[in-house]
Design a protein around this motif. Structure first.
Motif, PDB file in Angstrom:
ATOM      1  N   GLY A 220      21.819  17.526  11.692  1.00 11.46           N
ATOM      2  CA  GLY A 220      21.571  18.692  10.852  1.00 11.46           C
ATOM      3  C   GLY A 220      20.113  19.018  10.659  1.00 11.46           C
ATOM      4  N   ASP A 221      19.227  18.053  10.947  1.00 10.93           N
ATOM      5  CA  ASP A 221      17.797  18.287  10.784  1.00 10.93           C
ATOM      6  C   ASP A 221      17.037  17.241  11.578  1.00 10.93           C
ATOM      7  OD1 ASP A 221      15.473  19.531   9.900  1.00 10.93           O
ATOM      8  OD2 ASP A 221      16.091  19.517   7.786  1.00 10.93           O
ATOM      9  N   GLU A 222      15.761  17.510  11.808  1.00 11.07           N
ATOM     10  CA  GLU A 222      14.915  16.593  12.578  1.00 11.07           C
ATOM     11  C   GLU A 222      13.503  16.665  12.007  1.00 11.07           C
ATOM     12  OE1 GLU A 222      14.091  15.422  17.246  1.00 11.07           O
ATOM     13  OE2 GLU A 222      14.850  17.422  16.746  1.00 11.07           O
ATOM     14  N   LEU A 223      13.084  15.582  11.348  1.00 12.27           N
ATOM     15  CA  LEU A 223      11.806  15.550  10.647  1.00 12.27           C
ATOM     16  C   LEU A 223      11.159  14.181  10.803  1.00 12.27           C
ATOM     17  CD1 LEU A 223      13.116  17.071   7.310  1.00 12.27           C
ATOM     18  CD2 LEU A 223      11.624  18.274   8.902  1.00 12.27           C
ATOM     19  N   THR A 224       9.841  14.130  10.759  1.00 11.01           N
ATOM     20  CA  THR A 224       9.170  12.839  10.743  1.00 11.01           C
ATOM     21  C   THR A 224       9.441  12.163   9.394  1.00 11.01           C
ATOM     22  OG1 THR A 224       7.110  13.665   9.773  1.00 11.01           O
ATOM     23  CG2 THR A 224       7.306  13.735  12.203  1.00 11.01           C
ATOM     24  N   PRO A 225       9.381  10.843   9.344  1.00 11.93           N
ATOM     25  CA  PRO A 225       9.560  10.162   8.057  1.00 11.93           C
ATOM     26  C   PRO A 225       8.568  10.619   6.994  1.00 11.93           C
ATOM     27  CG  PRO A 225       9.777   8.602   9.851  1.00 11.93           C
ATOM     28  CD  PRO A 225       9.316   9.885  10.464  1.00 11.93           C
ATOM     29  N   ALA A 271      20.347  14.483  19.618  1.00 11.67           N
ATOM     30  CA  ALA A 271      21.369  15.510  19.421  1.00 11.67           C
ATOM     31  C   ALA A 271      20.700  16.879  19.419  1.00 11.67           C
ATOM     32  CB  ALA A 271      22.113  15.276  18.106  1.00 11.67           C
ATOM     33  N   ASP A 272      21.459  17.905  19.737  1.00 13.57           N
ATOM     34  CA  ASP A 272      20.952  19.274  19.792  1.00 13.57           C
ATOM     35  C   ASP A 272      21.303  19.964  18.470  1.00 13.57           C
ATOM     36  OD1 ASP A 272      20.486  21.984  20.230  1.00 13.57           O
ATOM     37  OD2 ASP A 272      21.067  21.883  22.345  1.00 13.57           O
ATOM     38  N   VAL A 273      20.317  20.052  17.567  1.00  8.80           N
ATOM     39  CA  VAL A 273      20.564  20.620  16.238  1.00  8.80           C
ATOM     40  C   VAL A 273      20.992  22.076  16.336  1.00  8.80           C
ATOM     41  CG1 VAL A 273      19.558  21.120  13.982  1.00  8.80           C
ATOM     42  CG2 VAL A 273      18.937  19.006  15.175  1.00  8.80           C
ATOM     43  N   LEU A 279      27.878  25.834  16.421  1.00  8.92           N
ATOM     44  CA  LEU A 279      29.283  25.483  16.205  1.00  8.92           C
ATOM     45  C   LEU A 279      29.670  25.647  14.741  1.00  8.92           C
ATOM     46  CD1 LEU A 279      29.495  22.220  18.359  1.00  8.92           C
ATOM     47  CD2 LEU A 279      30.518  24.438  18.920  1.00  8.92           C
ATOM     48  N   HIS A 280      28.730  25.319  13.854  1.00  2.00           N
ATOM     49  CA  HIS A 280      28.983  25.334  12.406  1.00  2.00           C
ATOM     50  C   HIS A 280      27.759  25.941  11.714  1.00  2.00           C
ATOM     51  CE1 HIS A 280      29.709  24.190   8.336  1.00  2.00           C
ATOM     52  NE2 HIS A 280      28.967  23.111   8.342  1.00  2.00           N
ATOM     53  N   PRO A 281      27.743  27.270  11.547  1.00  6.12           N
ATOM     54  CA  PRO A 281      26.563  27.943  10.990  1.00  6.12           C
ATOM     55  C   PRO A 281      26.160  27.471   9.603  1.00  6.12           C
ATOM     56  CG  PRO A 281      28.008  29.524  12.071  1.00  6.12           C
ATOM     57  CD  PRO A 281      28.756  28.226  12.023  1.00  6.12           C
TER      58      PRO A 281
END
Length: 312
Positions: A220-225, A271-273, A279-281
């Motif tokens: 659901g998201d991709e962020l640095t710590p 994963a491809d966010v 698929l799920h807006p």
């Protein structure tokens, strides 16, 4: 849609119904109009009673007792299967990788024996890369269960979530006024809200023609710590800086744990966010999760820590 014909509502069996993913799946399926049969080891415990009050049929079964699993699955249209992962929050004491694999296979065998028409299995992102690289043991465990389901010929969907945002609500990542983990500070990490496991599970059961035979990595998201810690700090109104735990310290608990963190720092889930969002807006990002539930849970945990510290 959960409605068959005009009046019949299909039943979904939810394994591990009182656990993190099981509760999210149960809540979403009930909200969408499914009949839910919630499986637990202790139907009289408070978490199980809460599921019953929410509208689920609570039944007892043990993942080491296939007969009880078959009885729980009889007459159901679908089943959601999830097992504990070694090292995750709430993992049973003395729980091993082989326990997880055996339990996952037992649930699949029971679904097969009971004639379940759609099994949704909660796997782990990266499991599909088993032929191309060395994977952490917990990912291999999930892949082994996936392979057993495939060998049985079950009509199945493999949902492969990444790490959960809920891991940041307690002592798993919150230590001494910091957000702490062995993640490299500047390497983005993928996370997702557990409620979205419920959303994708409901989507799979509602659209079996699109989802049976499918395996999807979910984030659901991709962020640095560092950015995760900053977002949490802003949401709760107090500084919680990120502290990187040396990998050597993690290795003291086990080389496999150290390898898992090294893998996440060097390779990661990938994963491809954007695909998951297509698929799920309604896919939940970190800021939205903090606004809805995360900040309140984190603040409650920190307040309890503060109180305990004052009482010492």
């Amino acid at each position: 849609m959960p409605i068959v014909g005009r009046h019949i509502v299909r039943t979904i069996v939810v394994m591990g119904a009182t656990g993190l993913q099981g509760r999210a799946v149960t809540a979403r399926l009930l909200a969408d109009g499914w009949r839910v049969r919630a499986v637990t080891r202790d139907p009289d415990a408070a978490p199980a009673r809460a599921l019953a009050q929410a509208g689920a049929e609570v039944v007892r079964a043990e993942m080491d007792d296939i007969a009880s699993l078959v009885a729980a699955a009889e007459g159901a249209y679908g089943m959601f299967s999830v097992q504990p992962t070694v090292g995750s929050p709430g993992t049973p004491a003395r729980f091993s990788a082989e326990d997880e694999v055996r339990w996952g296979r037992n649930v699949a065998d029971a679904a097969h024996a009971a004639g379940v028409r759609h099994l949704v299995y909660a796997s782990l992102a990266g499991a599909g890369r088993h032929n191309t690289e060395r994977l952490p043991q917990n990912t291999i465990n999930k892949w082994r269960i996936e392979q057993h389901i495939t060998r049985l010929g079950l009509p199945a969907t493999f949902l492969r979530p990444v790490s959960f945002m809920e891991n940041y609500t307690g002592s798993y990542h919150l230590h001494d006024g910091t957000v702490a983990a062995a993640f490299a500070a500047d390497v983005p990490q993928q996370i997702m809200a557990v409620d979205d496991v419920g959303a994708f599970t409901a989507l799979a059961f509602a659209q079996p023609g699109d989802w049976i035979g499918r395996a999807v990595d979910l984030a659901g998201d991709e962020l640095t710590p560092v950015r995760i810690a900053a977002a949490i700090s802003e949401a709760v109104g107090r500084p919680l800086p990120y502290v990187q735990i040396p990998i050597e310290v993690i290795a003291q608990a086990g080389e496999e744990y150290a390898f898992a963190y090294t893998w996440l720092n060097e390779r990661g889930y990938r994963a491809d966010v954007s695909f998951a969002r297509a698929l799920h807006p309604g896919l939940i990002d970190l800021r939205t999760w903090l606004e809805r539930t995360g900040a309140a849970r984190i603040a409650g945990f920190l307040a309890a820590q503060d109180t305990a510290e004052q009482d010492r």
